[in-house]
Design a protein around this motif. Structure first.
Motif, PDB file in Angstrom:
ATOM      1  N   HIS A  17       0.829  -1.053  -0.033  1.00 41.24           N
ATOM      2  CA  HIS A  17      -0.282  -0.045  -0.022  1.00 41.24           C
ATOM      3  C   HIS A  17       0.841   1.266  -0.193  1.00 41.24           C
ATOM      4  O   HIS A  17       0.585   2.308  -0.729  1.00 41.24           O
ATOM      5  N   LEU A  21       0.845   4.364  -2.609  1.00 45.05           N
ATOM      6  CA  LEU A  21       0.405   5.926  -2.225  1.00 45.05           C
ATOM      7  C   LEU A  21       1.495   6.959  -2.614  1.00 45.05           C
ATOM      8  O   LEU A  21       1.151   8.126  -2.519  1.00 45.05           O
ATOM      9  N   VAL A  28       4.572   8.869   2.984  1.00 45.44           N
ATOM     10  CA  VAL A  28       4.138   7.741   3.442  1.00 45.44           C
ATOM     11  C   VAL A  28       5.010   7.192   4.278  1.00 45.44           C
ATOM     12  O   VAL A  28       5.978   6.776   4.317  1.00 45.44           O
ATOM     13  N   VAL A  43      -0.064   8.730   6.725  1.00 46.06           N
ATOM     14  CA  VAL A  43       0.213   9.648   5.602  1.00 46.06           C
ATOM     15  C   VAL A  43       0.332  11.164   6.238  1.00 46.06           C
ATOM     16  O   VAL A  43      -0.409  11.374   7.131  1.00 46.06           O
ATOM     17  N   GLU A  52      -2.731  16.742   5.363  1.00 49.58           N
ATOM     18  CA  GLU A  52      -2.991  15.236   5.238  1.00 49.58           C
ATOM     19  C   GLU A  52      -2.245  14.834   6.317  1.00 49.58           C
ATOM     20  O   GLU A  52      -0.857  14.802   6.475  1.00 49.58           O
ATOM     21  N   SER A  55      -4.002   8.027   9.980  1.00 46.37           N
ATOM     22  CA  SER A  55      -3.442   6.534   9.727  1.00 46.37           C
ATOM     23  C   SER A  55      -4.296   5.924   8.757  1.00 46.37           C
ATOM     24  O   SER A  55      -5.565   6.225   8.904  1.00 46.37           O
ATOM     25  N   LEU A  56      -3.611   5.718   7.716  1.00 47.71           N
ATOM     26  CA  LEU A  56      -4.404   4.592   6.732  1.00 47.71           C
ATOM     27  C   LEU A  56      -4.952   3.559   7.004  1.00 47.71           C
ATOM     28  O   LEU A  56      -6.130   2.997   6.870  1.00 47.71           O
ATOM     29  N   ILE A  57      -3.854   2.831   7.617  1.00 49.81           N
ATOM     30  CA  ILE A  57      -4.171   1.395   8.196  1.00 49.81           C
ATOM     31  C   ILE A  57      -3.358   1.169   9.462  1.00 49.81           C
ATOM     32  O   ILE A  57      -2.280   1.634   9.861  1.00 49.81           O
ATOM     33  N   SER A  70      -7.895   0.157  12.069  1.00 44.58           N
ATOM     34  CA  SER A  70      -8.243   1.082  10.935  1.00 44.58           C
ATOM     35  C   SER A  70      -8.017   0.410   9.662  1.00 44.58           C
ATOM     36  O   SER A  70      -6.914   0.091   9.307  1.00 44.58           O
ATOM     37  N   ASP A  71      -8.989   1.005   8.652  1.00 44.52           N
ATOM     38  CA  ASP A  71      -8.816   0.453   7.353  1.00 44.52           C
ATOM     39  C   ASP A  71      -9.190   1.701   6.440  1.00 44.52           C
ATOM     40  O   ASP A  71     -10.421   1.652   6.173  1.00 44.52           O
ATOM     41  N   GLY A  72      -8.444   2.393   5.709  1.00 42.38           N
ATOM     42  CA  GLY A  72      -8.772   3.044   4.849  1.00 42.38           C
ATOM     43  C   GLY A  72      -8.729   2.946   3.558  1.00 42.38           C
ATOM     44  O   GLY A  72      -8.371   3.922   2.508  1.00 42.38           O
ATOM     45  N   THR A  73      -8.568   1.775   3.233  1.00 39.32           N
ATOM     46  CA  THR A  73      -8.382   1.285   1.673  1.00 39.32           C
ATOM     47  C   THR A  73      -9.481   1.215   0.908  1.00 39.32           C
ATOM     48  O   THR A  73     -10.606   0.632   1.852  1.00 39.32           O
TER      49      THR A  73
END
Length: 109
Positions: A17, A21, A28, A43, A52, A55-57, A70-73
Motif C-alpha cells: 500500500h 500511495l 507515507v 500519511v 494530510e 493513519s490509513l491502516i 483502522s482500514d482506509g483502503t
C-alpha cells in the motif's frame, strides 16, 4: 500445510500500500513495532492547501489474531488477508463495535 507468519504478511501488505500511495506532496510512513505487534501506515503532508495527516491502516496482532484497527483502503485489508490464506476466524475487525462483529463473518474478539 505451511503456517503463515502473520507479522511478515502484515508488513508486506503495508509495504504494498505504501508503494501505491507514493506522490510528491505527501509522505507515507510505515511504522512497525514488531516487539509489541503494532503496525501502521501513516500519511503525512499537504494536498493543495489541506493538511494530510492520519493513519490509513492500523493493525495489531494480539493472541494470534490480526486486529484491523483502522482500514482506509478501498479493497479492504481483511479481504487481502483472506486472499493470502489467513482464516477469517483469525481476523478481528477492531474498527467495528464488539456487538456488530458477530455479524461480520470474522472473529468476534
Amino acid at each position: 500445510m505451511e503456517t503463515l507468519n502473520y507479522h511478515e504478511l502484515v508488513q508486506q501488505i503495508l509495504k504494498t500500500h505504501a508503494i501505491n500511495l507514493n506522490d510528491d506532496q505527501t509522505e507515507v510512513q510505515m511504522i512497525f513495532d514488531s516487539e509489541r505487534n503494532h503496525y501502521l501506515l501513516m500519511v503525512v503532508g499537504w494536498y493543495e492547501q489541506r493538511r494530510e495527516y492520519g493513519s490509513l491502516i492500523h493493525i495489531d496482532i494480539k493472541d494470534n489474531k490480526i486486529w484491523i484497527q483502522s482500514d482506509g483502503t478501498e479493497v479492504g485489508v481483511a479481504n487481502e488477508l483472506v486472499e493470502a490464506g489467513v482464516p477469517q476466524q483469525d481476523i478481528v475487525l477492531g474498527f467495528k463495535s464488539p456487538f456488530k462483529r458477530q455479524f461480520t463473518g470474522y472473529a468476534h474478539q
